[in-house]
Write an enzyme that holds these catalytic residues in place. Structure first.
Site, short mmCIF file in Angstrom:
data_model
loop_
_atom_site.label_atom_id
_atom_site.label_comp_id
_atom_site.label_asym_id
_atom_site.label_seq_id
_atom_site.Cartn_x
_atom_site.Cartn_y
_atom_site.Cartn_z
CE LYS A 297 -1.90 -1.37 3.87
NZ LYS A 297 -1.50 -2.77 3.94
CG HIS B 161 3.00 1.67 5.45
ND1 HIS B 161 2.04 2.61 5.71
CD2 HIS B 161 2.34 0.50 5.31
CE1 HIS B 161 0.85 2.03 5.72
NE2 HIS B 161 1.01 0.75 5.49
CD GLN C 2 -2.45 -2.40 10.97
OE1 GLN C 2 -3.22 -1.52 11.23
NE2 GLN C 2 -1.13 -2.24 11.08
#
Ligand code: IMP
Length: 424
Positions: free
Chosen positions: A16, A41, A224
């Protein structure tokens, strides 16, 4: 834009951050609305790898303001570690560049201690948490026992609440055979953060409403993923927050109707870190090969991730729940070199074909994937910049993902660097 949301469609680690990083080129603000330092991340900018756990990826875009919303849980220790790391790597963050909600709950040392103690107590039934104190912090929030960022600035209140909480938590920790936490040390640590934290703290709901009224473009960065959402995921093997797109309004104060685009992100295969059902897991050599090629080891914990094939049933469930506008498929390049690729299009549960993602653990545990097999592809995809550049079998795989999930694929990543992606 004005509000674009990027959310995981699997069990996390979908890449992401990479998509947020790309889309942040057109954003004025990047907002995290849930989770805490359990997040890992990773972004590669000009060959440099930056790993963030708490601070939104938007900090890597000069001029972009990052917001840690009220739905997040803030571990001040991790926050300052990250701010120092960013400063030391040439990405210093100013107060104007990072706004932190005064309503975000604080992760305290006893939350980390309880996380570890509860996991030990669960034995074989453990969740496999990241150990960052996330569950116990959210549990305190809903049990009316939490401390929030705003509480740091009322010393008498802070003193009383921290002492009362430490006393209570130490009774639990003692019963679980764990070491007690020291209230005085906890307070001293918290007080040491106050002056440094103050320039970042804001009523971020009002701040975001003003930004929206001024026509600013907002990007919400999910952490998440949908299948780890406390309401909609594979409960109890979930994280404690609302990690689907449905958490955006409550975790940031952004009104639901301001959301204009929702991008769900899925890897071209599936991984899961921690315990819990995973119908397409491949514990054999193909799963191991995906892990090696994809370097599937946790950013936060270093744990090897469980690996398996793309699960269209699970991703369809996530996209439908989030009312996705589009799907972004990451790490297609990792599947290069496999003779055969697989997509689970349904499950077999006790001899019955099931097309919907089940709620109950028993069905999920028994679910056997019904696979559609596709021809593999080979070669280096990292230079591909459009679907037509892909080898025909890679393109057929992307088309099969879109068809079996039932949502359009608009973006595909083919390498870790910012530039290595293609759009439809
Ligand atoms: P917790 O969030 O640390 O309580 O962990 C609960 C579950 O969510 C465990 O299975 C973790 O491995 C998983 N989890 C939490 N954060 C992430 C993430 O960022 N990526 C993947 N899994 C995560």
């Amino acid at each position: 834009m004005p509000v674009t949301c990027v959310v995981g469609a699997q069990w996390g680690d979908e890449g992401k951050a990479r998509i947020v990083d790309l889309l942040s080129a057109d954003a004025d603000l990047v907002v995290r609305y849930q989770g805490g330092a359990n997040t890992g991340h990773t972004v590669v900018v000009n060959g440099e790898t930056v790993k963030l756990h708490l601070i939104p990826v938007g900090v890597l875009r000069p001029g972009c303001v990052s917001v840690i919303g009220n739905g997040c849980v803030l571990d001040p220790r991790v926050l300052f570690e990250e701010l120092h790391m960013l400063r030391d790597t040439g990405h210093a963050v100013s107060g104007e560049g990072l706004r932190i909600s005064d309503r975000a709950h604080l992760v305290l040392p006893y939350h980390r201690a309880l996380d570890a103690a509860y996991e030990r107590g669960r034995g074989a039934g453990r969740i496999g948490t990241t150990g960052r104190g996330i569950g116990p912090c959210y549990a305190d929030k809903v049990a009316y026992k939490g401390l929030r960022v705003a509480d740091l600035f009322d010393d008498a209140e802070l003193d009383a609440r921290v002492r009362a909480q430490c006393e209570e938590k130490n009774r639990v920790l003692g019963a679980l055979g764990s070491e007690a936490v020291d209230a005085g040390e906890t307070l001293a640590e918290l007080r040491s953060y106050c002056d440094r934290l103050a320039p970042f703290v804001e009523d971020t709901v009002a701040f975001l409403r003003r930004a929206l009224s001024a026509g600013k473009r907002v990007l919400c960065e999910g952490a998440q993923a949908t299948l780890l959402d406390v309401d909609h995921g594979t409960y109890p093997f979930v994280s404690a927050s609302s990690s689907s797109v449905l958490g955006v309004p409550s975790g940031s104060g952004i009104p639901p109707r301001a959301i204009s685009r929702t991008v769900l992100v899925a890897k071209a295969y599936t991984t899961r870190v921690g315990e819990g059902p995973f119908p397409t897991e491949d514990a054999g050599p193909e799963g191991a090969r995906i892990r090696e090629r994809g370097r599937e080891f946790g950013t936060t914990t270093g744990r090897p991730r469980r690996c398996g094939w793309f699960d269209a049933v699970a991703v369809r469930y996530a996209c439908t729940l989030c009312d996705a506008d589009e799907l972004a498929v990451t790490k297609l390049d990792i599947l290069s070199g496999f003779d055969r690729l697989r997509i689970s299009v349904a499950y077999d549960v006790d001899g019955r074909r099931v097309d919907r993602f089940p709620a109950d653990l028993a069905s999920l545990r028994k679910a056997r994937p019904v696979y559609r097999d596709l021809e593999g592809f080979s070669g280096d995809l990292s230079g591909c910049r459009s679907l037509s550049d892909l080898p025909p079998a890679a393109r057929a795989f992307v088309d099969a993902v879109a068809e079996t999930v039932g949502f359009p694929v608009h973006l595909v990543s083919v390498g870790a660097d910012r530039a290595q992606y293609l759009t439809r």
